[in-house]
Design a protein around this motif. Structure first.
Motif, PDB file in Angstrom:
ATOM      1  N   PRO A 200       0.838  -1.206   0.000  1.00 21.96           N
ATOM      2  CA  PRO A 200       0.000   0.000   0.000  1.00 21.96           C
ATOM      3  C   PRO A 200       0.873   1.256   0.000  1.00 21.96           C
ATOM      4  O   PRO A 200       1.840   1.342   0.760  1.00 21.96           O
ATOM      5  CB  PRO A 200      -0.801  -0.124   1.297  1.00 21.96           C
ATOM      6  N   LYS A 203      -1.001   4.327   2.692  1.00 20.68           N
ATOM      7  CA  LYS A 203      -0.830   4.049   4.114  1.00 20.68           C
ATOM      8  C   LYS A 203       0.200   2.930   4.277  1.00 20.68           C
ATOM      9  O   LYS A 203      -0.154   1.761   4.489  1.00 20.68           O
ATOM     10  CB  LYS A 203      -2.162   3.648   4.755  1.00 20.68           C
ATOM     11  N   TRP A 205       3.076   0.367   5.672  1.00 22.17           N
ATOM     12  CA  TRP A 205       3.085  -0.388   6.933  1.00 22.17           C
ATOM     13  C   TRP A 205       3.734   0.393   8.059  1.00 22.17           C
ATOM     14  O   TRP A 205       3.221   0.454   9.163  1.00 22.17           O
ATOM     15  CB  TRP A 205       3.832  -1.702   6.749  1.00 22.17           C
ATOM     16  N   ASP A 211       2.439  -6.739   6.957  1.00 21.26           N
ATOM     17  CA  ASP A 211       1.300  -7.582   6.605  1.00 21.26           C
ATOM     18  C   ASP A 211       1.839  -8.903   6.071  1.00 21.26           C
ATOM     19  O   ASP A 211       1.859  -9.154   4.859  1.00 21.26           O
ATOM     20  CB  ASP A 211       0.409  -6.894   5.568  1.00 21.26           C
ATOM     21  N   LYS A 239      -3.900  -5.726  -2.432  1.00 16.98           N
ATOM     22  CA  LYS A 239      -3.154  -4.890  -1.498  1.00 16.98           C
ATOM     23  C   LYS A 239      -3.019  -5.580  -0.137  1.00 16.98           C
ATOM     24  O   LYS A 239      -4.015  -6.029   0.435  1.00 16.98           O
ATOM     25  CB  LYS A 239      -3.842  -3.539  -1.304  1.00 16.98           C
ATOM     26  N   ASP A 241      -2.866  -4.672   2.990  1.00 19.98           N
ATOM     27  CA  ASP A 241      -3.089  -3.465   3.785  1.00 19.98           C
ATOM     28  C   ASP A 241      -3.670  -3.774   5.162  1.00 19.98           C
ATOM     29  O   ASP A 241      -4.452  -2.993   5.703  1.00 19.98           O
ATOM     30  CB  ASP A 241      -3.990  -2.487   3.029  1.00 19.98           C
TER      31      ASP A 241
END
Length: 586
Positions: A200, A203, A205, A211, A239, A241
């Motif tokens: 992502p 935003k 990590w 993730d 994604k 996310d």
């Protein structure tokens, strides 16, 4: 040797192999490092050197390439030993200059579990190293930056020639540069595909979060089972996310379920191997299965599989020895004694032990003495559950029709990505430890012989299952309360919890003191870094070595919700102080 005798021999060898307890020695000498906080286990300098330097088979990038790559300012990419991403210095590295948990094997650089599971904190200017603690590193930034610098090298002919001369050294010639260009193009096609589809950008990590589940599914379904030479199935990726905090490792081998939603059985070395094989797939492991009737399972799971099974066995033996770190500062023993009484109260009275105490778990084939890991819905962030949505199906590519006898049905042309991962992990483990090949005449006898190993095979049934389905996480322990919701996450034994900030599975609460506040009063934003507050038991408010600001909310599907888990929030301030003092002693 007959097939039946081969199976009996392989089964006996496998059980001995997994059950053995004495770790092999890498004969590395202890060197000076920041003050290590001792744990309760038999952990010493030799053990931490092995933990930092053992390969697991991850293949991030060829070593000669990354040594030649440069940052945007012209410095070598490895100039600071990756410290800018939060990775920790390793003066005992087998390859000088690399940080903890980064290993060169077969000419390729890759991370090991120590990269994400070694913590360093600072109090009054002094650094403390905590082996097995969740790292405060930013793998997402490393991943993205590597994609950027390689892309720039490939985009400019002069830059690539400079890079090729650095890589090839005295052996440079134009033909070798052309060959190198093809190899880098192939590497970049794969790395760039998952970077663009999976990481992502709006935003990221950030520090201390990754993730892992999202990227494991992306790599196995998106990079490993498509047609060569790239093996990419771009439509299988999404994604990643839903970043979470890496879990602490001490006591991890004993818990009967693992992964934050509790969707993987755990508790003995067979299941640990499955847990670790999946982890390698997620952090740059390579795995290109293919149909092959000469192999027992009808597929070849190990021909082009980079997992270092020997290294994983050594790492698991080391993890079994990591004890919870012991609080190194003074404790008010009288106050802690009062806190112990609060901790042991029923959860409805603000206590913790009902969910986080030590209780007997589900027995496993090679370990009847596990610890129960309750998996419950306590209102915490639920974004990770997107990966188990019934409408997310992927093209199973090279694994279409693959199944594990006694354990799973054949994969359909499209199937759940978790089922693809489970088949990939189980198949690789069974083929590696039972390397039997058959021809058409022997197939029937082979199927009969396979039944001899049924208990061993069935132990893998609960590996990577949709939460709530048979074989997945058991939702409650003997003492733990049942919860009505379906968005459940594991509650671990709290030994060493003081060393695992920030808290909740998505790292949305900076300290234990903050976690004891009502959700609406918890910090909405905080910096993530090594500075530690011994009063709040967690991250300090001031983080002079960090620029990452963790922004949270109370939206349960956002991935950054700090709400939920409101146990103990109604305690008096006196009781909260006592409880915090006791939590330091665990």
């Amino acid at each position: 040797m007959s097939i039946t005798k081969t199976f009996r021999f392989a089964a006996a060898l496998t059980l001995v192999f997994f059950a053995a307890s004495a770790p092999a020695s890498l004969a590395l000498e202890r060197v000076e490092q920041p003050s290590s906080i001792p744990g309760a286990g038999p952990w010493d300098g030799k053990a931490w050197n092995e933990f930092y330097n053992t390969s697991q088979g991850s293949r991030l990038v060829p070593w000669d390439w990354i040594r030649a790559l440069k940052q945007a300012d012209g410095q070598l990419f490895l100039a600071d030993g990756l410290a800018r991403y939060g990775y920790l210095a390793n003066p005992a590295s087998t390859t000088p200059g690399l940080p903890v948990g980064f290993v060169v094997a077969d000419g390729v650089l890759g991370p090991s579990c120590a990269a994400c599971h070694t913590r360093q904190i600072e109090v009054e200017g002094k650094a403390y190293r905590i082996d097995g603690g969740p790292a405060l590193a930013d793998m997402g930034a490393l991943w993205a930056d590597l994609d950027t610098v390689v892309g720039k090298v490939l985009a400019d002919t002069a830059s690539f020639s400079e890079f090729a001369k650095a890589v090839l050294g005295s052996g440079y010639d134009p033909q070798k540069e052309t060959k190198l260009r093809g190899e880098v193009d192939l590497w970049y096609a794969r790395h760039h595909a998952i970077t663009e589809a999976g990481l992502p950008k709006d935003k990221p990590w950030g520090t201390g979060r990754i993730d892992a589940v999202g990227m494991i599914l992306n790599r196995v379904a998106g990079l490993d089972i498509g047609p060569g030479p790239t093996h990419i199935i771009l439509g299988n990726m999404r994604k990643a996310d839903a970043p979470v905090r890496p879990p602490f490792l001490w006591n991890a081998p004993r818990q009967d379920h693992t992964q934050w939603p509790g969707f993987a059985d755990n508790g003995d070395r067979i299941l640990a191997m499955a847990r670790n094989v999946g982890q390698v797939y997620g952090v740059f492991g390579e795995f290109f299965p293919e149909k092959d009737a000469t192999h027992l399972l009808g597929f070849n799971y190990v021909k082009a599989n980079s997992v270092d099974f020997k290294g994983l066995i050594e790492m698991e033996r080391l993890v079994e020895r990591i004890g919870p770190p012991k609080w190194p500062w003074p404790v008010d023993t009288m106050l802690a004694a009062q806190g112990k009484l609060i901790y042991e109260r029923p959860y409805v009275e603000g206590g913790c032990a009902d969910c986080h105490g030590i209780d007997r778990g589900q027995p496993r084939l090679l370990n009847p003495d596990t610890w129960c890991t309750p998996v419950q819905d306590v209102g915490t962030d639920a974004r990770e559950y997107q990966y188990f949505a019934p409408d997310w199906k992927v093209d199973t590519g090279a694994l279409t029709g693959a199944f594990i006898p006694f354990v799973s049905e054949p994969l359909g042309r499209t199937d759940a990505p978790v089922s693809v991962l489970a088949t990939a992990a189980r198949g690789a483990i069974l083929q590696h430890f039972i390397p039997v090949t058959v021809n058409s005449v022997e197939r029937q006898r082979a199927d009969v012989a396979l039944s001899l190993l049924r208990p061993l095979v069935e132990e893998l049934k609960g590996v990577y299952k949709i939460p709530g389905t048979p074989g997945a996480g058991r939702w409650a322990c003997r003492r733990a309360p049942e919860t009505p919701g379906k968005l459940k996450f594991e509650a671990r034994v709290l030994e060493g919890i003081w060393a695992a900030a920030p808290y909740l599975h998505n790292a949305s609460v900076p300290s234990l003191a903050e976690l004891l506040k009502p959700p609406q009063d918890r910090a909405a934003d905080f910096k993530v870094g090594p500075a530690y507050d011994i009063s709040a038991v967690g991250l300090a408010a001031e983080q002079p070595k960090s620029t990452f600001l963790m922004k949270t909310d109370c939206n349960r599907g956002s991935g950054v919700s700090h709400c939920g888990h409101d146990f103990g929030t109604a305690l008096s301030e006196t009781d909260k102080r006592a409880l915090l003092e006791y939590l330091k002693t665990l």
